[in-house]
Design a protein around this motif. Structure first.
Motif, PDB file in Angstrom:
ATOM      1  N   LYS A 122      11.322  57.021  77.433  1.00  0.00           N
ATOM      2  CA  LYS A 122      11.221  58.107  78.222  1.00  0.00           C
ATOM      3  C   LYS A 122      12.602  58.425  78.946  1.00  0.00           C
ATOM      4  CE  LYS A 122       6.354  58.064  79.347  1.00  0.00           C
ATOM      5  NZ  LYS A 122       5.236  58.115  80.474  1.00  0.00           N
ATOM      6  N   ARG A 123      13.352  57.374  79.361  1.00  0.00           N
ATOM      7  CA  ARG A 123      14.479  57.383  79.974  1.00  0.00           C
ATOM      8  C   ARG A 123      15.658  57.043  78.714  1.00  0.00           C
ATOM      9  NH1 ARG A 123      13.874  53.425  84.822  1.00  0.00           N
ATOM     10  NH2 ARG A 123      12.533  52.436  83.307  1.00  0.00           N
ATOM     11  N   ILE A 124      16.334  57.883  78.541  1.00  0.00           N
ATOM     12  CA  ILE A 124      17.359  57.732  77.306  1.00  0.00           C
ATOM     13  C   ILE A 124      18.707  57.835  77.821  1.00  0.00           C
ATOM     14  CG2 ILE A 124      15.682  58.472  75.694  1.00  0.00           C
ATOM     15  CD1 ILE A 124      16.948  61.224  75.294  1.00  0.00           C
ATOM     16  N   ALA A 125      19.615  57.377  76.932  1.00  0.00           N
ATOM     17  CA  ALA A 125      21.154  57.563  77.020  1.00  0.00           C
ATOM     18  C   ALA A 125      21.412  58.388  75.540  1.00  0.00           C
ATOM     19  CB  ALA A 125      22.031  56.424  76.746  1.00  0.00           C
ATOM     20  N   ALA A 126      22.256  59.374  75.754  1.00  0.00           N
ATOM     21  CA  ALA A 126      22.340  60.302  74.477  1.00  0.00           C
ATOM     22  C   ALA A 126      23.879  60.679  74.213  1.00  0.00           C
ATOM     23  CB  ALA A 126      21.503  61.727  74.904  1.00  0.00           C
ATOM     24  N   CYS A 127      24.159  61.144  73.264  1.00  0.00           N
ATOM     25  CA  CYS A 127      25.503  61.583  72.705  1.00  0.00           C
ATOM     26  C   CYS A 127      25.633  62.258  71.526  1.00  0.00           C
ATOM     27  CB  CYS A 127      26.193  60.441  72.498  1.00  0.00           C
ATOM     28  SG  CYS A 127      25.970  58.925  71.417  1.00  0.00           S
ATOM     29  N   SER A 128      26.531  63.120  71.340  1.00  0.00           N
ATOM     30  CA  SER A 128      26.601  64.027  70.001  1.00  0.00           C
ATOM     31  C   SER A 128      28.196  64.298  69.917  1.00  0.00           C
ATOM     32  CB  SER A 128      25.747  65.419  70.676  1.00  0.00           C
ATOM     33  OG  SER A 128      26.784  66.459  71.237  1.00  0.00           O
ATOM     34  N   PRO A 129      28.223  65.172  68.704  1.00  0.00           N
ATOM     35  CA  PRO A 129      29.574  65.509  68.418  1.00  0.00           C
ATOM     36  C   PRO A 129      29.676  67.112  68.698  1.00  0.00           C
ATOM     37  CG  PRO A 129      28.411  65.653  66.625  1.00  0.00           C
ATOM     38  CD  PRO A 129      27.469  65.184  67.692  1.00  0.00           C
ATOM     39  N   TYR A 130      28.823  67.663  69.478  1.00  0.00           N
ATOM     40  CA  TYR A 130      28.693  69.088  69.605  1.00  0.00           C
ATOM     41  C   TYR A 130      29.748  69.767  70.721  1.00  0.00           C
ATOM     42  CZ  TYR A 130      24.016  68.346  67.647  1.00  0.00           C
ATOM     43  OH  TYR A 130      22.985  67.766  66.878  1.00  0.00           O
ATOM     44  N   SER A 131      29.722  71.113  70.699  1.00  0.00           N
ATOM     45  CA  SER A 131      30.624  71.708  71.816  1.00  0.00           C
ATOM     46  C   SER A 131      29.779  71.854  73.049  1.00  0.00           C
ATOM     47  CB  SER A 131      30.625  73.213  71.179  1.00  0.00           C
ATOM     48  OG  SER A 131      29.348  73.947  70.998  1.00  0.00           O
ATOM     49  N   ASP A 132      30.191  72.295  74.020  1.00  0.00           N
ATOM     50  CA  ASP A 132      29.838  72.458  75.225  1.00  0.00           C
ATOM     51  C   ASP A 132      28.717  73.086  75.599  1.00  0.00           C
ATOM     52  OD1 ASP A 132      31.894  70.647  76.617  1.00  0.00           O
ATOM     53  OD2 ASP A 132      32.927  72.336  77.325  1.00  0.00           O
ATOM     54  N   GLU A 133      28.535  74.309  74.707  1.00  0.00           N
ATOM     55  CA  GLU A 133      27.353  74.998  74.940  1.00  0.00           C
ATOM     56  C   GLU A 133      26.300  74.627  73.950  1.00  0.00           C
ATOM     57  OE1 GLU A 133      24.428  78.028  75.247  1.00  0.00           O
ATOM     58  OE2 GLU A 133      26.348  77.687  76.419  1.00  0.00           O
ATOM     59  N   VAL A 134      26.528  73.907  72.944  1.00  0.00           N
ATOM     60  CA  VAL A 134      25.277  73.215  72.223  1.00  0.00           C
ATOM     61  C   VAL A 134      24.914  72.293  72.971  1.00  0.00           C
ATOM     62  CG1 VAL A 134      24.638  72.356  70.138  1.00  0.00           C
ATOM     63  CG2 VAL A 134      26.214  74.341  70.190  1.00  0.00           C
ATOM     64  N   ASN A 135      25.825  71.274  73.851  1.00  0.00           N
ATOM     65  CA  ASN A 135      25.149  70.135  74.414  1.00  0.00           C
ATOM     66  C   ASN A 135      24.543  70.603  75.663  1.00  0.00           C
ATOM     67  OD1 ASN A 135      26.376  68.059  72.931  1.00  0.00           O
ATOM     68  ND2 ASN A 135      28.457  68.325  73.963  1.00  0.00           N
ATOM     69  N   ARG A 136      24.696  71.736  76.208  1.00  0.00           N
ATOM     70  CA  ARG A 136      23.787  72.327  77.223  1.00  0.00           C
ATOM     71  C   ARG A 136      22.283  72.513  76.603  1.00  0.00           C
ATOM     72  NH1 ARG A 136      28.596  74.632  79.397  1.00  0.00           N
ATOM     73  NH2 ARG A 136      28.430  76.460  77.959  1.00  0.00           N
ATOM     74  N   ARG A 137      22.298  73.092  75.677  1.00  0.00           N
ATOM     75  CA  ARG A 137      20.935  73.389  74.876  1.00  0.00           C
ATOM     76  C   ARG A 137      20.223  72.062  74.537  1.00  0.00           C
ATOM     77  NH1 ARG A 137      21.356  79.098  71.915  1.00  0.00           N
ATOM     78  NH2 ARG A 137      22.837  80.099  73.251  1.00  0.00           N
ATOM     79  N   LEU A 138      21.115  70.990  74.020  1.00  0.00           N
ATOM     80  CA  LEU A 138      20.337  69.818  73.678  1.00  0.00           C
ATOM     81  C   LEU A 138      19.854  69.148  74.940  1.00  0.00           C
ATOM     82  CD1 LEU A 138      22.249  66.903  71.700  1.00  0.00           C
ATOM     83  CD2 LEU A 138      20.977  66.318  73.837  1.00  0.00           C
ATOM     84  N   GLN A 139      20.573  69.052  75.940  1.00  0.00           N
ATOM     85  CA  GLN A 139      19.899  68.600  77.261  1.00  0.00           C
ATOM     86  C   GLN A 139      18.875  69.279  77.875  1.00  0.00           C
ATOM     87  OE1 GLN A 139      23.248  66.524  79.881  1.00  0.00           O
ATOM     88  NE2 GLN A 139      24.453  67.759  78.530  1.00  0.00           N
ATOM     89  N   ALA A 140      18.766  70.512  77.743  1.00  0.00           N
ATOM     90  CA  ALA A 140      17.742  71.308  78.160  1.00  0.00           C
ATOM     91  C   ALA A 140      16.330  71.202  77.291  1.00  0.00           C
ATOM     92  CB  ALA A 140      18.214  72.673  78.028  1.00  0.00           C
TER      93      ALA A 140
END
Length: 252
Positions: A122-140
């Motif tokens: 349930k508690r995770i660490a996450a990472c990606s190669p995305y842009s800031d906008e796509v990263n905001r959508r990922l986290q949401a």
């Protein structure tokens, strides 16, 4: 429905993504065959417009792929399936199933959710190669799915310009950078992120935590949907637990 005693996995990938096919080939058991078609995006498009296009045209790609008698069809784009949050993922699934005449659909964003849940994380660490906008959508999206993202980092795209050709060290160092003692799993997003699959087991060994990548989670979900439950060497805890159909893997 597939014929000839083999399960047949259909995969839809973004136009320039070669990583996902390579990763699936790395893990493919002898009982399964892979069939691939490209999603559609205008030449030169990028960012949100690119992701929107592959969703808008998903029926066209699906109808062509479904001419093969596949058992499951995977929509192999994480950001393309969480683009508009919860509900959009289900919409993509539904449109694929309708366009294919009822073939079971798997979308990567939801496959990651189910994979993390199967590991009890349930508690995770996450990472990606995305842009800031796509990263905001990922986290949401993943926050709405019930996960607490304790740490997050993204690839420096000025330094790594082509993630399909990235050295595995890029994914390894990025995943290590989000380490958090309270994280119950590490999530590496993006089906085009070359090298993520290659460092899963090294990261699990060094961190003592399960690692979930977009391609690994999609492959896992496809195997479960086809009733294939054999462990997959090299796929980390998620694929090598020997309990792919149980809905819950053992803990480290």
């Amino acid at each position: 429905m597939a014929r000839g005693g083999k399960k047949r996995l259909g995969l839809l990938v973004p136009p320039a993504n070669t990583t996902m096919e390579d990763d699936f080939a790395r893990w493919m058991p002898s009982s399964v065959r892979l069939h691939v078609n490209r999603l559609i995006a205008p030449p030169g498009s990028s960012g949100i417009a690119y992701l929107q296009s592959i969703g808008d045209h998903v029926e066209e790609s699906t109808q062509l792929l479904a001419m093969v008698p596949v058992d499951v069809i995977a929509f192999g784009c994480t950001s393309g399936s969480f683009l508009h949050g919860h509900g959009y993922d289900r919409e993509i699934e539904s449109r694929i199933e309708s366009a294919s005449g009822g073939v079971k659909a798997i979308v990567t964003a939801r496959a990651v959710v189910e994979a993390l849940k199967s590991l009890g994380a349930k508690r995770i660490a996450a990472c990606s190669p995305y842009s800031d906008e796509v990263n905001r959508r990922l986290q949401a999206y993943y926050t709405q799915a019930g996960f607490q993202i304790l740490t997050f980092a993204a690839v420096d795209r000025k330094r790594v310009t082509n993630i399909d050709a990235a050295d595995p060290e890029v994914a390894y160092q990025l995943a290590k950078s989000v380490g958090h003692p309270e994280a119950e799993a590490i999530f590496i997003s993006c089906t085009a992120f070359r090298g993520a699959a290659e460092v899963i087991e090294q990261l699990e060994h060094e961190t003592g935590k399960p690692v979930v990548t977009s391609n690994q989670a999609t492959f896992w979900a496809c195997l479960r949907a086809m009733g294939v439950d054999e462990p997959i060497p090299g796929g980390g805890l998620l694929l090598n637990s020997g309990k792919l159909l149980s809905g819950r893997a053992r803990s480290l």
